[in-house]
Enzyme design. Sequence first.
Site, PDB file in Angstrom:
ATOM      1  N   GLY A  53       0.755  -1.245   0.000  1.00 52.94           N
ATOM      2  CA  GLY A  53       0.000   0.000   0.000  1.00 52.94           C
ATOM      3  C   GLY A  53       0.781   1.289   0.000  1.00 52.94           C
ATOM      4  O   GLY A  53       0.207   2.350   0.228  1.00 52.94           O
ATOM      5  N   TRP A  55       2.060   2.964  -2.540  1.00 57.24           N
ATOM      6  CA  TRP A  55       1.601   3.866  -3.601  1.00 57.24           C
ATOM      7  C   TRP A  55       0.201   4.389  -3.288  1.00 57.24           C
ATOM      8  O   TRP A  55      -0.095   5.561  -3.545  1.00 57.24           O
ATOM      9  CB  TRP A  55       1.642   3.150  -4.955  1.00 57.24           C
ATOM     10  CG  TRP A  55       3.015   3.202  -5.581  1.00 57.24           C
ATOM     11  CD1 TRP A  55       4.202   3.322  -4.928  1.00 57.24           C
ATOM     12  CD2 TRP A  55       3.328   3.154  -6.970  1.00 57.24           C
ATOM     13  NE1 TRP A  55       5.246   3.331  -5.821  1.00 57.24           N
ATOM     14  CE2 TRP A  55       4.739   3.230  -7.081  1.00 57.24           C
ATOM     15  CE3 TRP A  55       2.573   3.023  -8.118  1.00 57.24           C
ATOM     16  CZ2 TRP A  55       5.388   3.200  -8.316  1.00 57.24           C
ATOM     17  CZ3 TRP A  55       3.218   2.989  -9.354  1.00 57.24           C
ATOM     18  CH2 TRP A  55       4.622   3.082  -9.447  1.00 57.24           C
ATOM     19  N   ASP A  78      -5.987  -5.577  -5.029  1.00 59.51           N
ATOM     20  CA  ASP A  78      -4.965  -6.610  -4.829  1.00 59.51           C
ATOM     21  C   ASP A  78      -5.664  -7.884  -4.385  1.00 59.51           C
ATOM     22  O   ASP A  78      -6.751  -7.823  -3.806  1.00 59.51           O
ATOM     23  CB  ASP A  78      -3.930  -6.182  -3.781  1.00 59.51           C
ATOM     24  CG  ASP A  78      -2.603  -6.914  -3.949  1.00 59.51           C
ATOM     25  OD1 ASP A  78      -1.624  -6.276  -4.381  1.00 59.51           O
ATOM     26  OD2 ASP A  78      -2.537  -8.134  -3.660  1.00 59.51           O
ATOM     27  N   ASP A  94      -8.865 -10.061  -8.389  1.00 59.00           N
ATOM     28  CA  ASP A  94      -7.885 -10.505  -9.380  1.00 59.00           C
ATOM     29  C   ASP A  94      -7.984  -9.587 -10.594  1.00 59.00           C
ATOM     30  O   ASP A  94      -9.058  -9.449 -11.184  1.00 59.00           O
ATOM     31  CB  ASP A  94      -8.207 -11.956  -9.758  1.00 59.00           C
ATOM     32  CG  ASP A  94      -7.180 -12.580 -10.688  1.00 59.00           C
ATOM     33  OD1 ASP A  94      -6.434 -11.836 -11.362  1.00 59.00           O
ATOM     34  OD2 ASP A  94      -7.136 -13.820 -10.765  1.00 59.00           O
ATOM     35  N   ASP A 119       2.501  -0.974  -9.318  1.00 62.71           N
ATOM     36  CA  ASP A 119       3.880  -1.233  -8.890  1.00 62.71           C
ATOM     37  C   ASP A 119       4.083  -2.730  -8.675  1.00 62.71           C
ATOM     38  O   ASP A 119       4.977  -3.151  -7.963  1.00 62.71           O
ATOM     39  CB  ASP A 119       4.172  -0.466  -7.589  1.00 62.71           C
ATOM     40  CG  ASP A 119       5.651  -0.458  -7.227  1.00 62.71           C
ATOM     41  OD1 ASP A 119       6.485  -0.455  -8.153  1.00 62.71           O
ATOM     42  OD2 ASP A 119       5.973  -0.465  -6.021  1.00 62.71           O
ATOM     43  N   LYS A 159       5.256  -0.707 -13.368  1.00 62.77           N
ATOM     44  CA  LYS A 159       6.635  -1.184 -13.221  1.00 62.77           C
ATOM     45  C   LYS A 159       6.944  -2.183 -14.324  1.00 62.77           C
ATOM     46  O   LYS A 159       6.095  -2.975 -14.738  1.00 62.77           O
ATOM     47  CB  LYS A 159       6.813  -1.864 -11.870  1.00 62.77           C
ATOM     48  CG  LYS A 159       8.205  -2.468 -11.677  1.00 62.77           C
ATOM     49  CD  LYS A 159       8.311  -3.242 -10.373  1.00 62.77           C
ATOM     50  CE  LYS A 159       8.430  -2.313  -9.200  1.00 62.77           C
ATOM     51  NZ  LYS A 159       8.684  -3.033  -7.929  1.00 62.77           N
TER      52      LYS A 159
END
Length: 251
Positions: A53, A55, A78, A94, A119, A159
């Site tokens: 968490g 970000w 998540d 998901d 990320d 990312k």
Amino acid sequence: MGKSSKDKRDIYYRKAKEEGWRARSAFKLIQIDETYQIFDGVKRVVDLCAAPGSWSQVLSRRIYGDGSDPQVKIVAVDIQEMAPLKGVVQIKGDITKLETAQQIISHFDGGLADLIISDGAPDVTGLHDIDFYGQSQLILSALNITTHTLKIGGTFVAKMFKGDDMSLMFSQLKLFFKHVSFVKPKSSRESSLENFVLCRDYCPPQNYQPEIIDPSLENHDHLVNKSNEQDYINKLVVPFVAIGDLKGFDK
């Protein structure tokens, strides 16, 4: 398992502890915004693969603030639960499932996001092909759900790991965004292969209809029907290919 002495000597690790951030990775998002102003005018944000968490914490402090703007809505997604954050709605879901995209939109009252960030990274196995393939498939999954939940003109940040496949990834993302670049904030260790892809001005191909693609499918040829223009346009996205080296992952 405790942090290594290398982590404890790191200036951003210490700053994260001092300033109350959940992880040093918070500074990566802060620095991307400071350089590229990705938060400007943003009201609705989605944080994919959000746990633990850090970000989402940045979004809470920088965009939600004191909660005085009722139009600001932040959704964190998540498959793992994370500790609550002020102004952040959490979805345990998901990102490869259509129902998750539908849940996100429901929290925006049927609207779409201005900004989507991710990320996320796969668990490292130590096997080159598996790990780079896993990361590229994670970006593909994030892009899939982004096409359902990002408004035209919106921004996507994710990312990725530097490798020989960067030009292919650039070409794939350019199908959906007018401006694509790879950035490396100064808080990302020099020894790390970590980069971030910054995609601005979402503009999907004409006649493209968002769909959730199963990243485990190796061959989508059976789905292509050139007599159906929408199906054909949808299959213009080349499946991601990942190759490279494992040295220097940034935890």
